[in-house]
Scaffold this motif. Structure first.
Motif, PDB file in Angstrom:
ATOM      1  N   GLY A  24       0.578  -0.815  -0.653  1.00  0.00           N
ATOM      2  CA  GLY A  24      -0.215   0.319   0.118  1.00  0.00           C
ATOM      3  C   GLY A  24       1.151   1.318  -0.350  1.00  0.00           C
ATOM      4  O   GLY A  24       0.362   1.875  -0.469  1.00  0.00           O
ATOM      5  N   GLY A  25       1.899   1.246   0.466  1.00  0.00           N
ATOM      6  CA  GLY A  25       2.641   2.109   1.279  1.00  0.00           C
ATOM      7  C   GLY A  25       3.275   2.325  -0.288  1.00  0.00           C
ATOM      8  O   GLY A  25       3.753   3.358  -1.323  1.00  0.00           O
ATOM      9  N   ASP A  26       4.071   1.398  -0.711  1.00  0.00           N
ATOM     10  CA  ASP A  26       4.686   1.580  -2.703  1.00  0.00           C
ATOM     11  C   ASP A  26       3.636   1.566  -3.694  1.00  0.00           C
ATOM     12  O   ASP A  26       4.170   2.792  -4.614  1.00  0.00           O
ATOM     13  N   MET A  27       2.445   1.809  -3.303  1.00  0.00           N
ATOM     14  CA  MET A  27       1.173   2.275  -4.198  1.00  0.00           C
ATOM     15  C   MET A  27       0.726   4.081  -4.555  1.00  0.00           C
ATOM     16  O   MET A  27       0.827   4.519  -4.896  1.00  0.00           O
ATOM     17  N   LEU A  28       1.205   3.897  -2.883  1.00  0.00           N
ATOM     18  CA  LEU A  28       0.282   6.089  -2.282  1.00  0.00           C
ATOM     19  C   LEU A  28       1.483   6.583  -2.956  1.00  0.00           C
ATOM     20  O   LEU A  28       1.759   7.174  -4.014  1.00  0.00           O
ATOM     21  N   GLU A  29       2.494   5.691  -2.962  1.00  0.00           N
ATOM     22  CA  GLU A  29       3.798   6.403  -3.429  1.00  0.00           C
ATOM     23  C   GLU A  29       4.017   6.607  -5.364  1.00  0.00           C
ATOM     24  O   GLU A  29       4.303   7.719  -5.216  1.00  0.00           O
ATOM     25  N   LEU A  30       3.511   6.044  -5.462  1.00  0.00           N
ATOM     26  CA  LEU A  30       3.609   5.903  -6.893  1.00  0.00           C
ATOM     27  C   LEU A  30       2.228   7.011  -7.520  1.00  0.00           C
ATOM     28  O   LEU A  30       2.396   7.920  -8.471  1.00  0.00           O
ATOM     29  N   ALA A  31       0.947   7.371  -6.730  1.00  0.00           N
ATOM     30  CA  ALA A  31       0.079   7.719  -6.933  1.00  0.00           C
ATOM     31  C   ALA A  31       0.871   9.230  -6.459  1.00  0.00           C
ATOM     32  O   ALA A  31       0.320  10.486  -7.108  1.00  0.00           O
ATOM     33  N   ALA A  32       1.572   9.192  -5.696  1.00  0.00           N
ATOM     34  CA  ALA A  32       2.558  10.950  -5.056  1.00  0.00           C
ATOM     35  C   ALA A  32       3.055  11.249  -6.327  1.00  0.00           C
ATOM     36  O   ALA A  32       2.680  12.230  -6.672  1.00  0.00           O
ATOM     37  N   GLN A  33       4.292  10.291  -6.877  1.00  0.00           N
ATOM     38  CA  GLN A  33       4.798  11.186  -7.624  1.00  0.00           C
ATOM     39  C   GLN A  33       3.872  11.617  -8.953  1.00  0.00           C
ATOM     40  O   GLN A  33       4.269  12.259  -9.485  1.00  0.00           O
ATOM     41  N   TRP A  34       3.070  10.708  -9.452  1.00  0.00           N
ATOM     42  CA  TRP A  34       1.623  10.840 -10.649  1.00  0.00           C
ATOM     43  C   TRP A  34       1.145  12.519  -9.967  1.00  0.00           C
ATOM     44  O   TRP A  34       1.460  13.560 -10.395  1.00  0.00           O
ATOM     45  N   LEU A  35       1.123  12.657  -8.850  1.00  0.00           N
ATOM     46  CA  LEU A  35       0.281  14.237  -8.721  1.00  0.00           C
ATOM     47  C   LEU A  35       1.412  15.000  -8.765  1.00  0.00           C
ATOM     48  O   LEU A  35       1.486  16.395  -9.205  1.00  0.00           O
ATOM     49  N   ALA A  36       2.565  14.610  -7.990  1.00  0.00           N
ATOM     50  CA  ALA A  36       3.824  16.003  -8.286  1.00  0.00           C
ATOM     51  C   ALA A  36       3.687  16.204  -9.884  1.00  0.00           C
ATOM     52  O   ALA A  36       4.561  17.228 -10.001  1.00  0.00           O
ATOM     53  N   LEU A  74       3.283  -1.063 -13.808  1.00  0.00           N
ATOM     54  CA  LEU A  74       2.890   0.300 -13.062  1.00  0.00           C
ATOM     55  C   LEU A  74       3.211   1.604 -14.213  1.00  0.00           C
ATOM     56  O   LEU A  74       2.286   2.321 -14.150  1.00  0.00           O
ATOM     57  N   ARG A  75       3.925   1.498 -13.868  1.00  0.00           N
ATOM     58  CA  ARG A  75       4.902   3.006 -13.415  1.00  0.00           C
ATOM     59  C   ARG A  75       5.914   2.838 -15.754  1.00  0.00           C
ATOM     60  O   ARG A  75       4.733   4.372 -15.861  1.00  0.00           O
ATOM     61  N   ASP A  76       5.864   2.061 -15.674  1.00  0.00           N
ATOM     62  CA  ASP A  76       5.985   2.240 -16.639  1.00  0.00           C
ATOM     63  C   ASP A  76       5.279   1.954 -18.573  1.00  0.00           C
ATOM     64  O   ASP A  76       5.930   2.372 -19.598  1.00  0.00           O
ATOM     65  N   LYS A  77       4.146   1.142 -17.106  1.00  0.00           N
ATOM     66  CA  LYS A  77       3.384   0.871 -18.888  1.00  0.00           C
ATOM     67  C   LYS A  77       2.068   1.224 -18.764  1.00  0.00           C
ATOM     68  O   LYS A  77       1.883   2.462 -19.462  1.00  0.00           O
ATOM     69  N   VAL A  78       1.207   1.671 -17.238  1.00  0.00           N
ATOM     70  CA  VAL A  78       0.543   2.574 -17.018  1.00  0.00           C
ATOM     71  C   VAL A  78       0.470   3.762 -16.846  1.00  0.00           C
ATOM     72  O   VAL A  78      -0.485   4.419 -17.339  1.00  0.00           O
TER      73      VAL A  78
END
Lengths: 488, 488
Positions: A24-36, A74-78
């Motif tokens: 969950g922490g990793d997914m949240l960080e993906l989302a945070a980086q997207w927003l940033a 998730l990061r590189d494809k989606v």
């Protein structure tokens, strides 16, 4: 049947809570980086359909991969090939920047995974949904007591309104075949309404003429209703728009309501996009029309910045929904005094399993307060007005239509004929898309190709509008020159 | 219009990424605590509708509250009064324990908030959805090439199948009014199908008799089709079940498909609940029937443990969906060679805005591997078989029906008549609910009140079944004694 012992040990799907926290922490960080990244990233990177399909193509994965690899994909494809809908210069369609708070609420909604079929299966979720309906009803001035339900979006809300209106018309005119029912729209009405009529077998759809401001006039409607009644047809639902997707135009709701009242035909307002503007002083006049409507569609996933999917249908008389949607074979009469526990959403619509859509709205309103959304909506409207002023100030630009947070304009150099203007503006649109810095979706107004900006984005600022205007002017000059060269 | 300057400064809704991380961490922890508590918490705490409404009732909150207060309200109001659907002894309806991985994927889906209308607006999301459709199609043996779309659930999938079948029937029989169309179901078919027929104005719904195992027999169907055709009616869609919600019964799909093939009527299989069983060796026989169906409903939010909402409609001939749902006014012919970029989901269904539902399935399959779900499904089936054995071994219990992961049984003490048995078993059901330790949803089979267990829960283990059997026996003895006392 193969031998398979009844399981006694813990299932591999039953994730230990520590692993859930970590992933969950990793997914949240993906989302945070997207927003940033969102303010600076290109709105959309280019990739062909074939290339993208190849990236994802594989047989059903029998065995899993490790979390690090999943996060990488998730990061590189989606994420890499997803459009930044929260980018400040994403102006296409009616596609909001999602409130990050809503996304976090969706995590909780999926984790607790309530099935909001009825109070008895999901007491808190059903109560929250009804509370949120009360809020929305009051906030936009529908003033119907919060009756209705959450749905997947405006198309579903419009379909549910028409479905109930069909039942209502057939009860008032027993024995009437659907072929004799009529839906009234204008040429500017959202296509979901005509599509709903076709789906339901409603025989006639009137696509009525509009005035110069693209608004359905009461006399036009009155004449159409009279002609159809004279021909033995049954007016079933009149759909007016509180903000068309095309140009943001608003039909004269209260006047149309009065016409509908003359013969008792269902008056529906499609406010999927525009209804939340009623929260602002400038558009408070919408409330008078909403208060006279039988039903209202409103999409919080549009101009209330909720993540998908969050649509709302409000109705004045809940019995009309029950008449259409409740299963008569085990009918439960719900009265004012009956316990809240008997409320079943399946009596009000076509869905049985239902996601806990209301949670994000409840969380957003509670944490931010309604006034934060009111200000964001007013900001979007002010930004549209600013764009209008900039367009009017430029001799090479022409404003074609403008209301709410939608502005339609085109590049119009001296000496270009109608066909050339269409070519030039289409070239500007293509060029904007190619840069990946600004995304518009074009439209056609009175046969003219138009650039179209829809601002339902709390990240868009004045500088983004300035950027847009500069680019349109620059690309317009290039396109005009190229067009003249090609004509030689 | 009030004066309102075009905004230049950052919006308050544009949450700084640090605050997103912090609030996200708090939300994640709430979800983690929910998951950790699930095995031991009561399935559902008791609270009246009035009490619960009072907890939530407030005017629209104009101003926000701080995050700590919000989290407290989420925990003490929303979570406290939500049913633990992932509790190991939650056996009601068809309500799965959600895979926590799916919930985390939903966070990302809402954060990136793709609107999966079409490839051009959401390239990665559209590609993922089509990939997931290919996987599901292959995994259950529909073998149609992955055509179809994700929807909100089985009701929507069944409605979309019937809607397309109506169009198909009317094209084959031009000029036929909907009043003359016929839908074929059995008495055991899910009620969403008859509701869809009513919604669409399909004139006739046949609710055909079933055999002792609650299965629609080919001869029954053939006779009904012949009678209706002789009467000038138009058979439109035959809906068979691959696992009824009532008792898990499976119609003889391949044989029914053959009957449908004789006259070319649309053969639809409602596998909303049961279709994923086709992944297991024991139910691989389902594949033969699926491969002969024109369409199949399948709900990953049921027996693939995906969070709500995730329904699937698979079709063999995508043109039939386009015929019904594509907007003919701007019709795009999609061919095998046309670019993937032209794919628009609105040509295949009634939704326009669409949540990125496919992401959770993609993430779940990638991280866990399909085989993990196959094992969990097989475990559920094995657990049902174990319950059957326990029921058969107890003289006071009677097995009434059993298939897939559903088992229907009742407490049947010697000397109680039919009416007493209904009273006693209803008392057991009420008593189980009152404990909050076990949740079943009862059903009626051949007029007999039945306890019903549906295991679509990867947390349920053998000990939970033992617990259930002990409780039913204990409560049954109490209820029987009380019933005899009352009769004196």
């Amino acid at each position: 049947m193969n031998h398979h012992d009844a399981p006694a040990a813990r299932s591999e799907l039953d994730m230990p809570v520590e692993r859930f926290r970590q992933l969950g922490g990793d997914m949240l960080e993906l989302a945070a980086q997207w927003l940033a990244a969102e303010p600076d990233a290109p709105v959309l990177r280019h990739c062909s359909g074939v290339e993208l399909a190849a990236l994802f193509e594989q047989p059903p994965p029998e065995q899993g991969i490790d979390a690090a690899r999943l996060l990488e994909e998730l990061r590189d494809k989606v994420l890499r090939h997803s459009r930044h809908n929260g980018h400040p210069r994403q102006f296409a369609h009616v596609c909001a920047s999602p409130d990050p708070v809503g996304a976090l609420a969706d995590l909780l909604a999926s984790a607790i995974n309530q099935n909001v079929t009825a109070w008895r299966s999901a007491p808190a979720a059903a109560t929250v949904e009804r509370q949120v309906l009360h809020w929305l009803d009051a906030l936009v001035g529908f003033d119907g007591g919060g009756h209705g339900l959450l749905l997947g979006g405006g198309s579903a809300a419009n379909l549910h309104a028409l479905g109930a209106a069909v039942e209502h018309a057939q009860r008032r005119h027993p024995g009437t075949a659907r072929e004799r029912l009529v839906l009234y729209t204008s040429r500017e009405t959202h296509l979901s309404l005509a599509k709903a009529a076709r789906f339901l077998g409603v025989g006639h759809v009137r696509s009525l003429a509009v005035d110069a401001a693209r608004r359905l006039q009461p006399d036009t409607l009155r004449a159409a209703l009279a002609a159809d009644r004279a021909a033995g047809l049954v007016p079933t639902l009149v759909a007016a728009s509180a903000g068309t997707a095309n140009a943001g135009s608003i039909d004269p709701l209260a006047e149309l309501a009065a016409v509908c009242g003359e013969i008792g035909v269902w008056f529906h307002v499609d406010g999927a996009y525009g209804a939340p503007a009623a929260l602002t002083p400038a558009y408070a006049f919408l409330r008078e029309g909403f208060a006279r409507a039988d039903s209202l569609s409103l999409d919080p996933h549009k101009w209330l910045y909720a993540p998908f999917d969050t649509g709302v249908l409000l109705v004045r008389d809940p019995q009309r929904l029950r008449d259409a949607y409740a299963d008569t074979s085990e009918y439960i009469t719900v009265t004012e005094t009956a316990p809240l526990e008997s409320h079943a959403f399946w009596d009000y619509g076509m869905e049985l399993s239902r996601r806990f859509r209301a949670l994000k709205l409840w969380v957003m309103f509670k944490l931010r307060g309604v006034d934060a959304y009111r200000r964001a909506i007013a900001d979007n409207i002010a930004l549209r007005a600013y764009l209008d002023r900039r367009v009017r100030a430029e001799a090479e630009l022409e404003l074609l239509a403008s209301d709410l947070s939608i502005s339609c304009f085109r590049y119009r150099p001296a000496g270009a004929d109608a066909a050339a203007l269409d070519r030039i503006n289409a070239a500007i649109q293509a060029q904007l898309l190619a840069t990946g810095e600004i995304v518009l979706s074009p439209t056609t107004l009175d046969g003219r190709y138009s650039l179209r900006v829809c601002i339902v984005n709390f990240r868009s600022r004045r500088a983004d509008i300035d950027w847009l205007v500069e680019r349109v002017l620059a690309f317009g000059r290039q396109a005009h020159a190229a067009d003249r060269d090609a004509a030689r």
